[in-house]
Design an enzyme around this catalytic site. Structure first.
Site, mmCIF file in Angstrom:
data_model
loop_
_atom_site.group_PDB
_atom_site.id
_atom_site.type_symbol
_atom_site.label_atom_id
_atom_site.label_comp_id
_atom_site.label_asym_id
_atom_site.label_seq_id
_atom_site.Cartn_x
_atom_site.Cartn_y
_atom_site.Cartn_z
ATOM 1 C CB ALA A 9 30.954 28.780 50.777
ATOM 2 C CB CYS A 10 28.706 33.144 47.944
ATOM 3 S SG CYS A 10 29.980 33.721 46.808
ATOM 4 N N PRO A 11 27.485 30.878 46.178
ATOM 5 C CG PRO A 11 25.204 30.767 45.713
ATOM 6 C CD PRO A 11 26.213 31.480 46.575
ATOM 7 N N GLY A 13 31.336 31.797 44.580
ATOM 8 C CA GLY A 13 32.637 31.587 45.198
ATOM 9 C C GLY A 13 33.615 32.727 45.039
ATOM 10 C CB THR A 17 33.365 33.598 49.412
ATOM 11 O OG1 THR A 17 32.433 32.823 48.667
ATOM 12 C CG2 THR A 17 34.172 32.702 50.342
#
Length: 106
Positions: A9-11, A13, A17
């Site tokens: 997951a990344c900030p 999204g 990701t």
């Protein structure tokens, strides 16, 4: 055979990701390991890990840039937390470190 599960997951999204998921999967497969990756992106959870996937896992990789939903599922497992950029750029090196750790523990 080593069995790896991961959640990326990344900030934002979006791209990272999925880039991280692909890089982790490819690096694990290059070692001959089984690997399943759940993504928690802007469109929600995809390829969700089952209780069986988690129970069979030797190691869990979680990206740490934002909170992973459902982290309690991994209690009692060997958990490796890495930045999403490390997953994208250094997945093979991460797998080497995991392999060394697993070999020491064996």
């Amino acid at each position: 055979m080593t069995n790896v599960v991961a959640v990326t997951a990344c900030p934002s999204g979006v791209a990272h990701t999925y880039m991280a998921a692909e890089a982790v999967e490819q690096a694990a497969k290059a070692k001959g390991w089984a690997c399943k990756v759940e993504t928690q992106g802007s469109i929600g959870i995809e390829n969700e890990l089952t209780a069986e996937d988690i129970a069979a896992a030797d190691v869990v990789i979680l990206t740490k840039d934002i909170d992973i939903k459902g982290q309690e599922r991994f209690e009692g497992k060997v958990v490796v937390r890495i930045g999403v950029s490390d997953a994208v750029k250094r997945a093979a090196a991460v797998m080497d470190k995991i392999e060394a750790h697993l070999n020491k523990a064996a």
